[in-house]
Design a protein around this motif. Structure first.
Motif, PDB file in Angstrom:
ATOM      1  N   TRP A 149       2.553  -0.718  11.915  1.00 41.50           N
ATOM      2  CA  TRP A 149       3.151  -1.916  11.311  1.00 41.50           C
ATOM      3  C   TRP A 149       4.675  -1.938  11.456  1.00 41.50           C
ATOM      4  CZ3 TRP A 149       0.247   1.666   8.442  1.00 41.50           C
ATOM      5  CH2 TRP A 149       0.994   2.594   7.702  1.00 41.50           C
ATOM      6  N   GLY A 203       0.793  -1.223   0.000  1.00 39.92           N
ATOM      7  CA  GLY A 203       0.000   0.000   0.000  1.00 39.92           C
ATOM      8  C   GLY A 203       0.822   1.268   0.000  1.00 39.92           C
ATOM      9  N   TYR A 231      -3.144   2.314  10.996  1.00 44.65           N
ATOM     10  CA  TYR A 231      -2.792   0.899  10.907  1.00 44.65           C
ATOM     11  C   TYR A 231      -2.797   0.385   9.472  1.00 44.65           C
ATOM     12  CZ  TYR A 231      -3.125   1.087  15.934  1.00 44.65           C
ATOM     13  OH  TYR A 231      -2.909   1.435  17.254  1.00 44.65           O
ATOM     14  N   LYS A 232      -3.120   1.270   8.522  1.00 41.61           N
ATOM     15  CA  LYS A 232      -3.045   0.955   7.099  1.00 41.61           C
ATOM     16  C   LYS A 232      -2.498   2.185   6.377  1.00 41.61           C
ATOM     17  CE  LYS A 232      -7.094  -2.115   7.144  1.00 41.61           C
ATOM     18  NZ  LYS A 232      -8.469  -2.309   6.617  1.00 41.61           N
TER      19      LYS A 232
END
Length: 206
Positions: free
Chosen positions: A178, A85, A196-197
């Motif tokens: 992460w 991502g 978290y993303k």
């Protein structure tokens, strides 16, 4: 908001295996404790001082140890990958008119080789500190160089020391979940934002 400044290891780059490989190679030479992959989660929940104690590493030797460590780390640079991502995030930031930079305690040579290997030409500014606790000074140098106000940048990092450095420099910080520091360690330093993303980073900036 003009610039998004990223940390490198644990934020942009998944360099866990390169770190472990370099550490274990040098730990054999200097008689420090080796690390296994399963030690990673345990280490995430420890402070830097606790980690050094866990592997029997004297912190006062860090300035002498780091240049050799980063040189060995570089042997694995082509095996290091972007977190899932991240490439899309960098593309979306560029499309939205934001500029991206990296401020890291890794070596500039390592980072630029990684960027070249991964075809990331939308990050042109890379600043590095030879001290793992010196990022606030590099952030201030970056602000002065580009004539930026503190509110015109935001830093994205994964460790407590990133949060502390940003507070010293007076800039906002996004902590990412992460990387190298676990949530319970990082949240104790009160980051401005937690994600978290990778796609959540752009949501915070907007």
């Amino acid at each position: 908001m003009k610039y998004i400044i990223f940390d490198f290891d644990g934020t942009l780059a998944d360099s866990k295996e390169a770190f472990l490989r370099a550490w274990n190679k040098l730990s054999e030479k200097y008689k420090y404790e080796k690390l296994k992959v399963e030690d990673y989660e345990l280490m995430r929940g420890l402070s830097i001082k606790e980690r050094s104690k866990h592997v029997n590493f004297p912190m006062h030797k860090l300035p002498l140890f780091m240049p050799e460590f980063l040189k060995v780390y570089r042997e694995s640079i082509t095996e290091i990958t972007l977190f899932d991502g991240m490439k899309e995030l960098l593309r979306d930031l560029e499309k939205s008119g934001y500029r991206a930079a990296i401020i890291s305690s890794n070596a500039e040579k390592n980072i630029r080789e990684f960027l070249l290997h991964n075809g990331l030409d939308n990050i042109t500014e890379v600043l590095c500190s030879s001290r793992i606790f010196g990022k606030d000074k590099i952030i201030n140098k970056f602000l002065k160089k580009h004539n930026l106000q503190q509110a015109e940048v935001i830093y994205v990092g994964d460790e407590c020391r990133d949060i502390v450095a940003c507070k010293k420099a007076g800039v906002k910080v996004i902590w990412v979940g992460w990387g190298y520091d676990a949530a319970e360690i990082a949240q104790a330093e009160n980051p401005d934002y937690s994600v978290y993303k990778p796609e959540e980073i752009l949501q915070v900036i907007r």
